[in-house]
Motif scaffolding. Structure first.
Motif, short mmCIF file in Angstrom:
data_model
loop_
_atom_site.label_atom_id
_atom_site.label_comp_id
_atom_site.label_asym_id
_atom_site.label_seq_id
_atom_site.Cartn_x
_atom_site.Cartn_y
_atom_site.Cartn_z
N HIS A 14 -11.15 -4.78 -1.28
CA HIS A 14 -10.58 -3.26 -1.12
C HIS A 14 -10.56 -2.76 0.40
CE1 HIS A 14 -9.20 0.32 -3.10
NE2 HIS A 14 -9.69 0.97 -2.25
N GLU B 66 -15.28 -7.28 -4.80
CA GLU B 66 -14.02 -6.22 -4.83
C GLU B 66 -14.13 -5.11 -3.59
OE1 GLU B 66 -12.51 -2.91 -8.12
OE2 GLU B 66 -14.40 -4.01 -8.31
N ASP C 229 -11.05 4.23 0.96
CA ASP C 229 -9.75 4.90 1.19
C ASP C 229 -9.84 6.26 2.15
OD1 ASP C 229 -8.59 3.27 -0.59
OD2 ASP C 229 -8.73 4.53 -2.29
N LEU D 192 -15.34 2.75 -3.26
CA LEU D 192 -13.89 2.37 -3.08
C LEU D 192 -13.31 3.69 -2.65
CD1 LEU D 192 -13.41 0.14 -6.27
CD2 LEU D 192 -13.84 -0.60 -3.75
N TRP E 280 0.76 -1.36 0.09
CA TRP E 280 -0.11 0.04 -0.06
C TRP E 280 1.00 1.18 0.14
CZ3 TRP E 280 -0.42 3.89 3.54
CH2 TRP E 280 -1.14 4.87 3.54
#
Length: 534
Positions: A241, A237, A168, A164, A49
Protein backbone atom coordinates in the motif's frame (compact mmCIF):
# COMPACT_ATOMS: atom_id res chain seq x y z
CA UNK A 1 10.84 32.98 -1.27
CA UNK A 2 9.81 30.72 -4.17
CA UNK A 3 7.93 32.22 -7.12
CA UNK A 4 4.38 31.61 -5.95
CA UNK A 5 1.22 33.56 -6.70
CA UNK A 6 -0.31 34.73 -3.37
CA UNK A 7 -3.75 35.20 -4.91
CA UNK A 8 -3.90 31.69 -6.31
CA UNK A 9 -2.52 30.09 -3.16
CA UNK A 10 -5.11 31.97 -1.12
CA UNK A 11 -8.03 30.60 -3.15
CA UNK A 12 -6.66 27.08 -3.76
CA UNK A 13 -3.71 26.79 -1.36
CA UNK A 14 -1.43 23.80 -1.83
CA UNK A 15 0.36 22.25 1.15
CA UNK A 16 3.27 21.75 1.02
CA UNK A 17 3.94 25.00 -0.85
CA UNK A 18 5.14 24.41 -4.42
CA UNK A 19 8.38 25.82 -5.74
CA UNK A 20 6.68 27.81 -8.49
CA UNK A 21 3.04 28.59 -9.28
CA UNK A 22 2.02 30.67 -12.29
CA UNK A 23 -1.68 31.45 -12.79
CA UNK A 24 -3.05 30.79 -16.26
CA UNK A 25 -5.21 33.12 -18.29
CA UNK A 26 -7.86 30.58 -19.26
CA UNK A 27 -10.98 29.57 -17.37
CA UNK A 28 -9.60 26.25 -16.21
CA UNK A 29 -10.65 22.68 -16.87
CA UNK A 30 -14.13 21.45 -15.94
CA UNK A 31 -14.21 17.76 -15.03
CA UNK A 32 -17.24 15.93 -16.38
CA UNK A 33 -18.43 12.42 -17.09
CA UNK A 34 -16.61 12.68 -20.42
CA UNK A 35 -13.22 13.49 -18.89
CA UNK A 36 -10.67 10.82 -19.74
CA UNK A 37 -7.28 10.05 -18.17
CA UNK A 38 -4.22 8.52 -19.85
CA UNK A 39 -0.73 7.61 -18.73
CA UNK A 40 2.47 6.24 -20.15
CA UNK A 41 3.54 2.85 -18.71
CA UNK A 42 5.74 4.34 -15.95
CA UNK A 43 2.90 6.56 -14.73
CA UNK A 44 0.30 3.81 -14.77
CA UNK A 45 0.24 3.44 -10.99
CA UNK A 46 -0.73 7.08 -10.52
CA UNK A 47 -3.45 6.76 -13.15
CA UNK A 48 -5.04 3.88 -11.22
CA UNK A 49 -4.76 5.85 -7.97
CA UNK A 50 -6.25 9.00 -9.51
CA UNK A 51 -9.17 7.13 -11.07
CA UNK A 52 -9.92 5.45 -7.75
CA UNK A 53 -9.59 8.51 -5.50
CA UNK A 54 -11.15 11.19 -7.69
CA UNK A 55 -13.70 8.73 -9.04
CA UNK A 56 -14.91 7.95 -5.54
CA UNK A 57 -15.11 11.59 -4.48
CA UNK A 58 -16.71 13.00 -7.62
CA UNK A 59 -18.74 10.08 -8.91
CA UNK A 60 -17.18 10.63 -12.34
CA UNK A 61 -15.90 7.60 -14.29
CA UNK A 62 -12.54 9.06 -15.45
CA UNK A 63 -12.30 6.50 -18.21
CA UNK A 64 -8.90 5.51 -19.54
CA UNK A 65 -8.12 7.15 -22.86
CA UNK A 66 -5.27 7.82 -25.25
CA UNK A 67 -2.97 10.76 -25.96
CA UNK A 68 -6.06 12.94 -26.59
CA UNK A 69 -7.29 12.50 -23.00
CA UNK A 70 -8.07 15.62 -20.99
CA UNK A 71 -5.74 14.53 -18.12
CA UNK A 72 -2.38 13.10 -19.19
CA UNK A 73 0.32 11.64 -16.96
CA UNK A 74 3.88 10.93 -18.06
CA UNK A 75 7.41 10.36 -16.84
CA UNK A 76 10.18 12.37 -18.50
CA UNK A 77 13.63 12.30 -16.84
CA UNK A 78 14.89 14.75 -19.46
CA UNK A 79 12.52 17.50 -18.30
CA UNK A 80 15.06 18.82 -15.79
CA UNK A 81 12.71 18.55 -12.82
CA UNK A 82 15.00 16.81 -10.33
CA UNK A 83 14.35 13.74 -8.21
CA UNK A 84 10.65 13.44 -7.30
CA UNK A 85 9.99 16.69 -9.17
CA UNK A 86 6.97 17.39 -11.36
CA UNK A 87 5.32 19.94 -13.61
CA UNK A 88 1.55 20.43 -13.68
CA UNK A 89 -0.05 22.51 -16.43
CA UNK A 90 -3.80 23.15 -16.52
CA UNK A 91 -5.72 25.12 -19.14
CA UNK A 92 -9.21 24.96 -20.56
CA UNK A 93 -8.29 22.06 -22.82
CA UNK A 94 -6.65 19.72 -20.35
CA UNK A 95 -4.24 18.98 -17.55
CA UNK A 96 -0.76 17.55 -17.99
CA UNK A 97 1.38 16.09 -15.21
CA UNK A 98 5.01 15.40 -16.08
CA UNK A 99 7.23 13.77 -13.48
CA UNK A 100 10.96 13.27 -13.37
CA UNK A 101 10.12 9.77 -12.13
CA UNK A 102 6.97 7.87 -11.12
CA UNK A 103 7.07 9.50 -7.68
CA UNK A 104 7.07 12.93 -9.29
CA UNK A 105 3.97 12.08 -11.31
CA UNK A 106 2.24 10.94 -8.12
CA UNK A 107 3.08 14.17 -6.30
CA UNK A 108 1.84 16.17 -9.27
CA UNK A 109 -1.45 14.27 -9.08
CA UNK A 110 -1.68 15.07 -5.35
CA UNK A 111 -1.31 18.76 -6.21
CA UNK A 112 -3.97 18.40 -8.90
CA UNK A 113 -6.37 16.98 -6.32
CA UNK A 114 -5.63 19.85 -3.91
CA UNK A 115 -6.55 22.35 -6.64
CA UNK A 116 -10.09 20.94 -6.56
CA UNK A 117 -12.61 21.65 -3.78
CA UNK A 118 -11.92 19.99 -0.42
CA UNK A 119 -14.65 17.43 -1.16
CA UNK A 120 -12.14 15.80 -3.53
CA UNK A 121 -10.77 14.13 -0.38
CA UNK A 122 -14.04 12.39 0.47
CA UNK A 123 -14.84 8.76 -0.27
CA UNK A 124 -18.18 9.40 -1.98
CA UNK A 125 -19.95 12.31 -3.72
CA UNK A 126 -21.92 14.64 -1.45
CA UNK A 127 -24.00 16.48 -4.07
CA UNK A 128 -23.54 19.20 -6.65
CA UNK A 129 -19.91 20.33 -6.68
CA UNK A 130 -18.11 22.42 -9.27
CA UNK A 131 -15.25 20.13 -10.22
CA UNK A 132 -13.16 22.72 -12.06
CA UNK A 133 -9.37 22.84 -12.01
CA UNK A 134 -8.03 26.41 -12.18
CA UNK A 135 -5.74 27.30 -15.05
CA UNK A 136 -2.25 27.17 -13.61
CA UNK A 137 1.32 26.09 -14.12
CA UNK A 138 3.12 24.43 -11.20
CA UNK A 139 6.76 23.37 -11.09
CA UNK A 140 7.88 21.63 -7.93
CA UNK A 141 10.42 19.33 -6.30
CA UNK A 142 11.24 18.41 -2.69
CA UNK A 143 14.00 19.92 -0.58
CA UNK A 144 14.87 16.64 1.20
CA UNK A 145 14.87 12.99 0.18
CA UNK A 146 13.85 11.74 3.67
CA UNK A 147 10.49 13.15 4.78
CA UNK A 148 9.24 10.86 7.49
CA UNK A 149 6.92 9.97 10.33
CA UNK A 150 7.79 7.45 13.06
CA UNK A 151 4.75 5.66 14.46
CA UNK A 152 5.19 3.82 17.77
CA UNK A 153 3.03 0.70 17.55
CA UNK A 154 4.65 -0.96 20.57
CA UNK A 155 3.36 1.11 23.50
CA UNK A 156 -0.17 1.10 22.09
CA UNK A 157 -0.91 -1.09 19.10
CA UNK A 158 -2.08 0.73 15.97
CA UNK A 159 -4.44 -1.54 13.99
CA UNK A 160 -3.56 -2.29 10.38
CA UNK A 161 -6.49 -0.27 9.01
CA UNK A 162 -5.16 2.81 10.79
CA UNK A 163 -1.65 2.27 9.47
CA UNK A 164 -3.09 2.12 5.94
CA UNK A 165 -5.06 5.31 6.60
CA UNK A 166 -1.91 7.07 7.81
CA UNK A 167 -0.06 6.00 4.70
CA UNK A 168 -2.74 7.80 2.67
CA UNK A 169 -2.37 10.88 4.88
CA UNK A 170 1.40 10.85 4.48
CA UNK A 171 0.93 10.63 0.72
CA UNK A 172 -1.48 13.58 0.78
CA UNK A 173 1.34 15.62 2.34
CA UNK A 174 4.06 14.31 -0.03
CA UNK A 175 5.89 12.54 2.80
CA UNK A 176 7.80 9.43 1.78
CA UNK A 177 8.98 7.50 4.87
CA UNK A 178 6.91 5.59 7.45
CA UNK A 179 9.13 4.35 10.26
CA UNK A 180 7.32 1.65 12.28
CA UNK A 181 8.54 1.15 15.86
CA UNK A 182 7.66 -2.56 16.16
CA UNK A 183 9.16 -3.63 19.49
CA UNK A 184 9.71 -2.19 22.92
CA UNK A 185 9.42 -3.11 26.59
CA UNK A 186 5.62 -3.01 26.38
CA UNK A 187 5.03 -5.18 23.31
CA UNK A 188 6.29 -7.03 20.25
CA UNK A 189 4.19 -6.22 17.19
CA UNK A 190 5.30 -8.33 14.21
CA UNK A 191 5.01 -12.04 13.47
CA UNK A 192 8.33 -13.92 13.34
CA UNK A 193 7.58 -17.45 12.19
CA UNK A 194 10.82 -18.89 13.51
CA UNK A 195 9.98 -17.57 17.00
CA UNK A 196 6.19 -17.79 17.48
CA UNK A 197 6.44 -16.99 21.20
CA UNK A 198 7.21 -13.38 20.28
CA UNK A 199 3.59 -12.90 19.27
CA UNK A 200 2.03 -15.60 21.45
CA UNK A 201 3.51 -14.17 24.66
CA UNK A 202 5.17 -10.81 23.96
CA UNK A 203 2.48 -9.09 21.90
CA UNK A 204 0.25 -8.32 24.87
CA UNK A 205 0.50 -7.11 28.46
CA UNK A 206 -1.83 -7.60 31.38
CA UNK A 207 -2.30 -3.90 32.16
CA UNK A 208 -1.03 -0.44 31.22
CA UNK A 209 0.15 2.57 33.17
CA UNK A 210 -2.32 5.45 32.91
CA UNK A 211 -0.55 8.77 32.56
CA UNK A 212 2.41 9.51 34.81
CA UNK A 213 2.39 9.65 38.61
CA UNK A 214 2.75 12.95 40.39
CA UNK A 215 5.91 13.28 42.50
CA UNK A 216 5.69 11.00 45.51
CA UNK A 217 2.72 9.04 44.18
CA UNK A 218 2.54 5.51 42.83
CA UNK A 219 1.57 4.89 39.20
CA UNK A 220 -2.07 4.32 38.34
CA UNK A 221 -2.87 1.42 36.01
CA UNK A 222 -5.67 0.63 33.63
CA UNK A 223 -6.43 -2.95 34.63
CA UNK A 224 -7.17 -4.20 31.15
CA UNK A 225 -5.03 -6.36 28.84
CA UNK A 226 -3.65 -4.61 25.80
CA UNK A 227 -2.10 -6.15 22.71
CA UNK A 228 -2.02 -6.89 19.03
CA UNK A 229 0.45 -7.63 16.25
CA UNK A 230 0.82 -7.60 12.49
CA UNK A 231 0.93 -10.90 10.66
CA UNK A 232 3.48 -11.22 7.92
CA UNK A 233 0.68 -10.87 5.38
CA UNK A 234 -0.42 -7.68 7.15
CA UNK A 235 3.10 -6.33 6.70
CA UNK A 236 3.12 -7.28 3.03
CA UNK A 237 -0.15 -5.39 2.58
CA UNK A 238 1.16 -2.34 4.45
CA UNK A 239 4.38 -2.29 2.45
CA UNK A 240 2.57 -2.69 -0.87
CA UNK A 241 0.00 0.00 0.00
CA UNK A 242 2.86 2.35 0.87
CA UNK A 243 4.93 1.50 -2.21
CA UNK A 244 2.00 2.33 -4.48
CA UNK A 245 2.11 5.80 -2.90
CA UNK A 246 5.92 6.08 -3.11
CA UNK A 247 6.37 5.67 0.64
CA UNK A 248 9.13 3.49 2.08
CA UNK A 249 8.27 1.57 5.25
CA UNK A 250 11.26 1.19 7.57
CA UNK A 251 11.01 -1.35 10.42
CA UNK A 252 12.53 -0.83 13.85
CA UNK A 253 13.39 -3.63 16.27
CA UNK A 254 14.81 -1.88 19.33
CA UNK A 255 17.98 -3.41 20.84
CA UNK A 256 19.78 -3.91 23.18
CA UNK A 257 17.60 -1.92 25.61
CA UNK A 258 13.81 -1.55 25.49
CA UNK A 259 13.56 -5.34 25.16
CA UNK A 260 11.42 -6.53 28.09
CA UNK A 261 8.73 -7.98 25.84
CA UNK A 262 11.19 -10.09 23.86
CA UNK A 263 12.90 -11.26 27.07
CA UNK A 264 9.51 -12.25 28.50
CA UNK A 265 8.92 -14.54 25.51
CA UNK A 266 12.51 -15.84 25.51
CA UNK A 267 14.11 -15.42 28.96
CA UNK A 268 17.41 -16.70 27.57
CA UNK A 269 17.77 -13.38 25.74
CA UNK A 270 18.17 -11.39 28.97
CA UNK A 271 20.49 -11.22 31.95
CA UNK A 272 18.07 -12.11 34.77
CA UNK A 273 15.71 -14.81 33.52
CA UNK A 274 11.96 -14.49 33.21
CA UNK A 275 10.33 -11.05 33.42
CA UNK A 276 6.85 -9.76 32.49
CA UNK A 277 6.03 -7.68 29.45
CA UNK A 278 6.45 -4.06 30.49
CA UNK A 279 3.43 -2.37 32.05
CA UNK A 280 5.02 0.97 32.93
CA UNK A 281 6.49 3.77 30.84
CA UNK A 282 10.11 4.78 31.14
CA UNK A 283 13.66 3.39 30.97
CA UNK A 284 14.42 0.09 32.65
CA UNK A 285 17.56 -1.86 33.56
CA UNK A 286 16.51 -5.04 31.73
CA UNK A 287 18.69 -5.38 28.60
CA UNK A 288 19.70 -8.10 26.21
CA UNK A 289 22.65 -10.31 26.98
CA UNK A 290 25.57 -10.03 24.55
CA UNK A 291 26.08 -13.73 23.89
CA UNK A 292 26.50 -15.41 20.52
CA UNK A 293 23.08 -16.99 20.98
CA UNK A 294 21.37 -13.60 21.40
CA UNK A 295 23.09 -12.21 18.34
CA UNK A 296 22.05 -15.24 16.32
CA UNK A 297 18.45 -14.82 17.50
CA UNK A 298 18.33 -11.23 16.27
CA UNK A 299 20.10 -12.03 13.02
CA UNK A 300 17.34 -14.57 12.36
CA UNK A 301 14.66 -12.00 13.24
CA UNK A 302 16.28 -9.47 10.91
CA UNK A 303 16.47 -12.00 8.08
CA UNK A 304 12.73 -12.69 8.27
CA UNK A 305 11.96 -8.99 8.33
CA UNK A 306 14.24 -8.24 5.39
CA UNK A 307 12.03 -10.52 3.31
CA UNK A 308 9.01 -8.39 4.27
CA UNK A 309 10.54 -4.90 4.15
CA UNK A 310 12.48 -4.11 0.95
CA UNK A 311 13.66 -0.75 2.33
CA UNK A 312 17.34 0.12 2.10
CA UNK A 313 17.33 0.98 5.81
CA UNK A 314 16.69 -1.17 8.88
CA UNK A 315 16.36 0.56 12.27
CA UNK A 316 17.88 -1.16 15.30
CA UNK A 317 16.97 1.41 17.97
CA UNK A 318 20.01 1.54 20.22
CA UNK A 319 18.53 4.20 22.52
CA UNK A 320 18.24 4.43 26.29
CA UNK A 321 20.20 1.30 27.14
CA UNK A 322 21.23 1.24 30.83
CA UNK A 323 24.48 -0.55 31.52
CA UNK A 324 23.70 -1.67 35.10
CA UNK A 325 23.08 -5.33 34.30
CA UNK A 326 26.12 -5.56 32.06
CA UNK A 327 28.34 -4.22 34.84
CA UNK A 328 27.31 -7.19 36.98
CA UNK A 329 27.12 -9.79 34.21
CA UNK A 330 29.85 -12.40 33.88
CA UNK A 331 29.12 -12.95 30.20
CA UNK A 332 29.09 -9.22 29.44
CA UNK A 333 32.37 -8.62 31.27
CA UNK A 334 33.92 -11.61 29.52
CA UNK A 335 32.84 -10.19 26.16
CA UNK A 336 34.45 -6.85 27.04
CA UNK A 337 37.75 -8.59 27.82
CA UNK A 338 37.68 -10.90 24.80
CA UNK A 339 36.94 -8.10 22.35
CA UNK A 340 39.39 -5.65 23.93
CA UNK A 341 36.65 -3.12 24.70
CA UNK A 342 37.14 -0.22 27.08
CA UNK A 343 33.77 -0.31 28.86
CA UNK A 344 30.06 -1.00 28.60
CA UNK A 345 29.55 1.90 26.15
CA UNK A 346 31.93 0.22 23.75
CA UNK A 347 30.14 -3.07 24.42
CA UNK A 348 26.88 -1.57 23.15
CA UNK A 349 28.71 -0.22 20.12
CA UNK A 350 30.21 -3.68 19.51
CA UNK A 351 26.73 -5.24 19.70
CA UNK A 352 25.35 -2.76 17.16
CA UNK A 353 28.32 -3.32 14.85
CA UNK A 354 27.55 -7.03 14.70
CA UNK A 355 24.09 -6.21 13.36
CA UNK A 356 25.55 -3.57 11.04
CA UNK A 357 27.86 -6.19 9.54
CA UNK A 358 24.91 -8.54 9.11
CA UNK A 359 22.81 -5.91 7.34
CA UNK A 360 25.70 -4.72 5.17
CA UNK A 361 26.33 -8.27 3.99
CA UNK A 362 22.71 -8.34 2.82
CA UNK A 363 22.91 -5.03 0.98
CA UNK A 364 21.03 -3.02 3.61
CA UNK A 365 21.96 -0.07 5.81
CA UNK A 366 21.63 0.23 9.57
CA UNK A 367 20.01 3.29 11.11
CA UNK A 368 19.73 3.93 14.85
CA UNK A 369 19.01 6.58 17.43
CA UNK A 370 21.97 8.81 18.25
CA UNK A 371 23.13 6.70 21.22
CA UNK A 372 24.76 4.43 18.65
CA UNK A 373 27.46 7.12 18.52
CA UNK A 374 28.54 6.22 22.06
CA UNK A 375 31.53 3.90 22.10
CA UNK A 376 32.16 4.33 18.38
CA UNK A 377 29.86 4.33 15.36
CA UNK A 378 29.50 1.38 12.99
CA UNK A 379 31.12 2.24 9.63
CA UNK A 380 27.98 2.34 7.47
CA UNK A 381 25.47 3.46 10.08
CA UNK A 382 23.03 6.34 9.65
CA UNK A 383 22.24 8.35 12.78
CA UNK A 384 18.77 9.52 13.73
CA UNK A 385 19.43 12.53 15.95
CA UNK A 386 16.78 12.80 18.68
CA UNK A 387 18.55 14.15 21.78
CA UNK A 388 18.80 17.61 20.26
CA UNK A 389 20.97 18.35 17.24
CA UNK A 390 24.32 17.39 18.76
CA UNK A 391 24.28 13.77 17.63
CA UNK A 392 23.42 14.76 14.09
CA UNK A 393 26.15 17.38 14.00
CA UNK A 394 28.76 14.93 15.31
CA UNK A 395 27.74 12.25 12.83
CA UNK A 396 27.66 14.62 9.84
CA UNK A 397 31.09 16.00 10.73
CA UNK A 398 32.36 12.41 10.86
CA UNK A 399 31.00 11.75 7.38
CA UNK A 400 27.90 9.75 8.36
CA UNK A 401 24.41 10.29 6.99
CA UNK A 402 21.91 11.85 9.38
CA UNK A 403 18.15 12.13 9.80
CA UNK A 404 17.22 15.04 12.05
CA UNK A 405 14.52 14.35 14.63
CA UNK A 406 15.26 16.45 17.74
CA UNK A 407 12.74 16.07 20.55
CA UNK A 408 12.01 19.77 21.05
CA UNK A 409 10.68 20.22 17.50
CA UNK A 410 9.87 16.68 16.34
CA UNK A 411 7.97 14.82 19.08
CA UNK A 412 4.28 14.98 18.23
CA UNK A 413 3.28 13.41 21.53
CA UNK A 414 4.47 16.63 23.23
CA UNK A 415 1.95 19.16 24.57
CA UNK A 416 0.37 21.59 22.12
CA UNK A 417 -0.44 24.35 24.63
CA UNK A 418 -0.06 25.04 28.33
CA UNK A 419 -3.82 24.83 28.88
CA UNK A 420 -5.01 22.39 31.52
CA UNK A 421 -7.46 21.09 28.94
CA UNK A 422 -4.71 19.51 26.84
CA UNK A 423 -4.91 15.71 27.18
CA UNK A 424 -2.07 14.18 29.25
CA UNK A 425 0.45 16.96 28.75
CA UNK A 426 3.99 15.63 28.36
CA UNK A 427 7.33 17.09 27.34
CA UNK A 428 7.81 20.69 26.33
CA UNK A 429 5.53 22.99 24.39
CA UNK A 430 5.44 22.17 20.66
CA UNK A 431 2.96 24.28 18.72
CA UNK A 432 2.21 24.16 15.00
CA UNK A 433 4.37 27.25 14.46
CA UNK A 434 7.26 25.68 16.39
CA UNK A 435 7.24 22.68 14.07
CA UNK A 436 6.93 24.88 11.01
CA UNK A 437 9.76 27.29 11.81
CA UNK A 438 12.37 24.81 13.09
CA UNK A 439 15.24 24.40 10.62
CA UNK A 440 16.17 20.78 9.85
CA UNK A 441 19.81 21.47 8.95
CA UNK A 442 21.80 22.43 12.07
CA UNK A 443 23.90 25.57 12.03
CA UNK A 444 27.66 25.27 11.81
CA UNK A 445 27.85 22.53 9.20
CA UNK A 446 29.91 23.04 6.09
CA UNK A 447 28.25 22.51 2.71
CA UNK A 448 29.84 19.07 2.48
CA UNK A 449 28.73 18.14 6.01
CA UNK A 450 25.21 19.47 5.45
CA UNK A 451 24.90 17.17 2.44
CA UNK A 452 24.90 14.27 4.92
CA UNK A 453 21.54 15.48 6.30
CA UNK A 454 19.19 13.19 4.38
CA UNK A 455 16.18 14.98 5.78
CA UNK A 456 14.00 14.89 8.87
CA UNK A 457 11.14 13.10 10.53
CA UNK A 458 8.67 13.62 13.32
CA UNK A 459 8.02 10.94 15.93
CA UNK A 460 4.78 9.87 17.61
CA UNK A 461 5.33 7.93 20.82
CA UNK A 462 2.11 6.33 21.98
CA UNK A 463 2.41 5.77 25.74
CA UNK A 464 -0.53 8.16 26.17
CA UNK A 465 -2.15 7.71 22.74
CA UNK A 466 -4.40 4.67 22.94
CA UNK A 467 -7.03 5.31 20.24
CA UNK A 468 -7.02 6.48 16.60
CA UNK A 469 -8.92 9.61 17.61
CA UNK A 470 -6.18 10.59 20.07
CA UNK A 471 -3.57 9.79 17.45
CA UNK A 472 -5.20 12.21 15.00
CA UNK A 473 -5.41 14.88 17.70
CA UNK A 474 -1.69 14.72 18.44
CA UNK A 475 -0.47 14.40 14.86
CA UNK A 476 -2.58 16.97 13.01
CA UNK A 477 -2.24 19.73 12.01
CA UNK A 478 1.40 19.66 13.15
CA UNK A 479 2.23 17.03 10.52
CA UNK A 480 0.97 19.41 7.83
CA UNK A 481 3.42 22.05 9.06
CA UNK A 482 6.24 19.53 9.11
CA UNK A 483 5.45 18.40 5.58
CA UNK A 484 5.92 21.89 4.21
CA UNK A 485 9.16 22.32 6.15
CA UNK A 486 10.78 19.25 4.62
CA UNK A 487 9.34 19.62 1.11
CA UNK A 488 9.41 23.34 0.37
CA UNK A 489 12.57 25.32 -0.25
CA UNK A 490 13.05 28.96 0.73
CA UNK A 491 12.23 31.01 3.78
CA UNK A 492 9.26 30.13 5.93
CA UNK A 493 6.84 32.76 7.20
CA UNK A 494 4.22 31.40 9.61
CA UNK A 495 1.94 34.41 9.01
CA UNK A 496 1.83 33.42 5.34
CA UNK A 497 1.43 29.72 6.12
CA UNK A 498 -1.38 29.90 8.68
CA UNK A 499 -4.19 31.03 6.30
CA UNK A 500 -3.23 28.26 3.89
CA UNK A 501 -3.27 25.78 6.76
CA UNK A 502 -6.76 26.90 7.78
CA UNK A 503 -7.98 26.10 4.28
CA UNK A 504 -6.09 22.80 4.35
CA UNK A 505 -8.05 21.83 7.47
CA UNK A 506 -11.15 21.61 5.28
CA UNK A 507 -9.39 18.83 3.35
CA UNK A 508 -8.61 17.04 6.63
CA UNK A 509 -12.28 17.45 7.59
CA UNK A 510 -13.30 15.86 4.30
CA UNK A 511 -10.83 13.01 4.87
CA UNK A 512 -12.25 12.38 8.34
CA UNK A 513 -9.12 13.40 10.28
CA UNK A 514 -9.96 14.34 13.88
CA UNK A 515 -7.24 16.97 14.22
CA UNK A 516 -6.71 19.40 17.09
CA UNK A 517 -8.60 22.63 16.39
CA UNK A 518 -6.34 25.67 16.14
CA UNK A 519 -8.06 27.29 19.14
CA UNK A 520 -7.63 24.29 21.42
CA UNK A 521 -9.21 20.97 22.38
CA UNK A 522 -12.87 20.23 22.34
CA UNK A 523 -14.39 18.71 25.48
CA UNK A 524 -14.08 15.12 24.22
CA UNK A 525 -10.36 15.59 23.58
CA UNK A 526 -9.55 16.23 27.23
CA UNK A 527 -8.38 13.63 29.79
CA UNK A 528 -9.48 15.02 33.17
CA UNK A 529 -7.50 13.70 36.12
CA UNK A 530 -4.78 11.98 34.07
CA UNK A 531 -1.40 13.51 34.88
CA UNK A 532 1.47 13.85 32.42
CA UNK A 533 5.05 15.00 32.88
CA UNK A 534 7.43 17.76 31.86
Amino acid sequence: MPDTSPSLLASRPVIPRPLQVVPGEENGLALTAATRVSADPEARGTLVWLQRELGAATGLPFSSGDEDSEIRLSVDPSAGLGREGYRLIVDDEGAIVIGNDPAGVFYGAQTLRQLLPAAAHRDAPIGDTDWTLPAVGVTDAPRFGWRGLMLDTARHFVPKREVLRYIDLLALHKLNVLHLHLSDDQGWRVEIRRYPKLTEKASWRTRSQLGNPRPGEEPVFEERPHGGFYTQDDIREIVAHAAARHITVIPEIDVPGHSQAAIHAHPELGEVGEIPVGQRWGIFDEVLAVTDEVLEFYRNVIDELLELFPSEYFHVGGDECPKTQWKGSGSAQRRIREEGLADEDELQSWFIRQLDDHLTARGRRLVGWDEILEGGLAPGATVMSWRGEEGGVAAAKAGHDVVMSPTATSYLDYRQSESDDEPIKVGTLLRVEDVYLAEPVPEGLSEEEAAHVLGAQVNVWTEHIDTPRRLDYMVFPRLSAFAEKVWSAGERDYAEFEPRLLHHLTRLDAAGVEYRPMDGPRPWHTRPGVHGWG
